[in-house]
Design an enzyme around this catalytic site. Structure first.
Site, mmCIF file in Angstrom:
data_model
loop_
_atom_site.group_PDB
_atom_site.id
_atom_site.type_symbol
_atom_site.label_atom_id
_atom_site.label_comp_id
_atom_site.label_asym_id
_atom_site.label_seq_id
_atom_site.Cartn_x
_atom_site.Cartn_y
_atom_site.Cartn_z
ATOM 1 C CB SER A 171 1.122 -10.994 22.059
ATOM 2 O OG SER A 171 1.262 -9.608 21.752
ATOM 3 C CE1 TYR A 216 -3.693 -11.084 19.683
ATOM 4 C CE2 TYR A 216 -2.394 -9.191 20.424
ATOM 5 C CZ TYR A 216 -2.463 -10.442 19.834
ATOM 6 O OH TYR A 216 -1.323 -11.063 19.395
HETATM 7 N N1 NAP Z 1 1.481 -10.781 13.806
HETATM 8 C C1 NAP Z 1 1.919 -10.243 14.932
HETATM 9 O O1 NAP Z 1 2.412 -9.102 14.964
HETATM 10 C C2 NAP Z 1 1.850 -11.014 16.215
HETATM 11 C C3 NAP Z 1 2.461 -10.446 17.347
HETATM 12 C C4 NAP Z 1 2.391 -11.133 18.559
HETATM 13 C C5 NAP Z 1 1.754 -12.351 18.620
HETATM 14 N N2 NAP Z 1 1.180 -12.870 17.498
HETATM 15 C C6 NAP Z 1 0.477 -14.138 17.637
HETATM 16 O O2 NAP Z 1 0.959 -15.064 16.710
HETATM 17 C C7 NAP Z 1 -0.081 -15.986 16.354
HETATM 18 C C8 NAP Z 1 -0.164 -16.076 14.843
HETATM 19 O O3 NAP Z 1 -0.460 -14.772 14.360
HETATM 20 P P1 NAP Z 1 -0.269 -14.358 12.843
HETATM 21 O O4 NAP Z 1 0.329 -12.999 12.861
HETATM 22 O O5 NAP Z 1 0.370 -15.424 12.061
HETATM 23 O O6 NAP Z 1 -1.804 -14.179 12.444
HETATM 24 P P2 NAP Z 1 -2.612 -14.521 11.118
HETATM 25 O O7 NAP Z 1 -1.769 -14.380 9.923
HETATM 26 O O8 NAP Z 1 -3.847 -13.686 11.246
HETATM 27 O O9 NAP Z 1 -2.964 -16.073 11.304
HETATM 28 C C9 NAP Z 1 -3.818 -16.484 12.314
HETATM 29 C C10 NAP Z 1 -3.931 -17.986 12.218
HETATM 30 O O10 NAP Z 1 -4.796 -18.438 13.261
HETATM 31 C C11 NAP Z 1 -5.809 -19.239 12.672
HETATM 32 N N3 NAP Z 1 -7.029 -19.226 13.485
HETATM 33 C C12 NAP Z 1 -7.823 -18.188 13.807
HETATM 34 N N4 NAP Z 1 -8.870 -18.610 14.556
HETATM 35 C C13 NAP Z 1 -8.713 -19.953 14.701
HETATM 36 C C14 NAP Z 1 -9.448 -20.971 15.361
HETATM 37 N N5 NAP Z 1 -10.596 -20.713 16.003
HETATM 38 N N6 NAP Z 1 -8.991 -22.231 15.305
HETATM 39 C C15 NAP Z 1 -7.850 -22.529 14.641
HETATM 40 N N7 NAP Z 1 -7.130 -21.627 13.976
HETATM 41 C C16 NAP Z 1 -7.548 -20.348 14.017
HETATM 42 C C17 NAP Z 1 -6.016 -18.648 11.300
HETATM 43 O O11 NAP Z 1 -6.705 -19.557 10.453
HETATM 44 P P3 NAP Z 1 -7.485 -19.010 9.102
HETATM 45 O O12 NAP Z 1 -6.427 -18.724 8.093
HETATM 46 O O13 NAP Z 1 -8.367 -20.147 8.707
HETATM 47 O O14 NAP Z 1 -8.259 -17.801 9.526
HETATM 48 C C18 NAP Z 1 -4.569 -18.438 10.893
HETATM 49 O O15 NAP Z 1 -3.975 -19.649 10.503
HETATM 50 C C19 NAP Z 1 -1.353 -15.452 17.012
HETATM 51 O O16 NAP Z 1 -1.616 -16.153 18.203
HETATM 52 C C20 NAP Z 1 -1.005 -14.022 17.322
HETATM 53 O O17 NAP Z 1 -1.745 -13.500 18.386
HETATM 54 C C21 NAP Z 1 1.209 -12.238 16.310
#
Ligand code: NAP
Length: 240
Positions: free
Chosen positions: A126, A139
């Site tokens: 991130s 975070y």
């Molecule tokens: N969205 C943003 O703006 C953003 C920005 C920078 C970085 N990121 C990074 O990108 C990645 C994906 O984020 P996203 O935005 O797609 O978030 P999201 O829509 O909240 O999805 C999170 C994913 O992680 C899974 N997860 C959570 N805890 C877990 C665990 N203990 N074991 C295995 N899977 C787990 C969730 O599964 P469930 O569906 O079962 O809960 C879901 O599939 C993250 O690492 C996040 O920090 C996101």
């Protein structure tokens, strides 16, 4: 690295950026895409193999590794982000458990396969690894730790031919950012940019318009030069 014909594993592959990465890998002709999830998943494409993979569960990680015969690209994408103000130690531990130790544990378990294939590790970190948003400081701590892990693994694994990429993602329109009223990029375009970065062998990938504004400054900056200087203490030429 080209994705066509390769085996790719995406943690948190059921929704958000993870789901977009699964679909993008399929679109690029991946031979097999393992989608790590917390709950059972079905996917219409027969090249997708769902894997029960809670990244905080050592037994599940080991079991998942036992189901995968060969792997070219591991994408550590699973993550959590919760509001906090650093007054609650449990919040810090929760973020570290998923975002840092989860990435570490999954990487260690699949590393022998990646060494064998001379593959790649892609850690969806991130932009908050570089500067925290003080609304989600726990975070940011976990992502800074995951970024440092990525930098060390990059140096430590170079001699074994494994590439290690950090994705310094900006705001993306997923469940994770639902409470934030800011411009966000679609997960599909971010997934495309992540695989473009892997295919173009970019060490640090800035996959959206906001993060892209920092790319040149980071790549040509003093911190990156210092990372290379430090890495030289352990790096050897990749084995032929
Ligand atoms: N969205 C943003 O703006 C953003 C920005 C920078 C970085 N990121 C990074 O990108 C990645 C994906 O984020 P996203 O935005 O797609 O978030 P999201 O829509 O909240 O999805 C999170 C994913 O992680 C899974 N997860 C959570 N805890 C877990 C665990 N203990 N074991 C295995 N899977 C787990 C969730 O599964 P469930 O569906 O079962 O809960 C879901 O599939 C993250 O690492 C996040 O920090 C996101």
């Amino acid at each position: 690295m080209t994705i066509a014909g390769k085996a790719v594993l995406v943690t948190g592959g059921n929704r958000g950026i993870g789901r977009a990465l699964v679909d993008e890998a399929l679109g690029r002709g991946a031979a097999r895409v393992y989608a790590g999830t917390l709950r059972p998943l079905t996917h219409p494409d027969e090249r997708v193999t769902p894997l029960m993979l809670d990244v905080t569960d050592a037994a599940q990680i080991q079991a998942a590794a036992g189901h995968v015969e060969s792997l070219d690209v591991l994408i550590n994408n699973a993550g959590i982000s919760l509001f906090d103000d650093l007054t609650d130690r449990a919040a810090l531990e929760r973020h570290l458990a998923v975002n840092f130790f989860g990435t570490y544990g999954v990487t260690q378990a699949f590393l022998p396969l990646l060494v064998r294939s001379r593959g790649a590790i892609v850690n969806n970190v991130s932009l908050n690894a570089l500067a925290p948003l003080p609304l989600t400081p726990a975070y940011a701590v976990s992502k800074a730790a995951a970024f440092s892990l990525t930098q060390s693994l990059r140096a430590l694994l170079a001699g074994q031919g494994v590439r290690v990429h950090a994705v310094l993602t900006g705001p993306v329109d997923t469940e994770m950012t639902r409470g934030l009223d800011i411009p966000k990029s679609p997960p599909e375009s971010v997934a495309r940019a992540i695989f473009d970065g892997v295919e173009n062998d970019e060490e640090d990938i800035f996959p959206d318009p906001m993060s892209a504004t920092l790319a040149d400054g980071w790549r040509n900056g003093a911190a990156k030069a210092f990372e290379r200087q430090m890495a030289a203490f352990v790096e050897t030429e990749p084995a032929k």
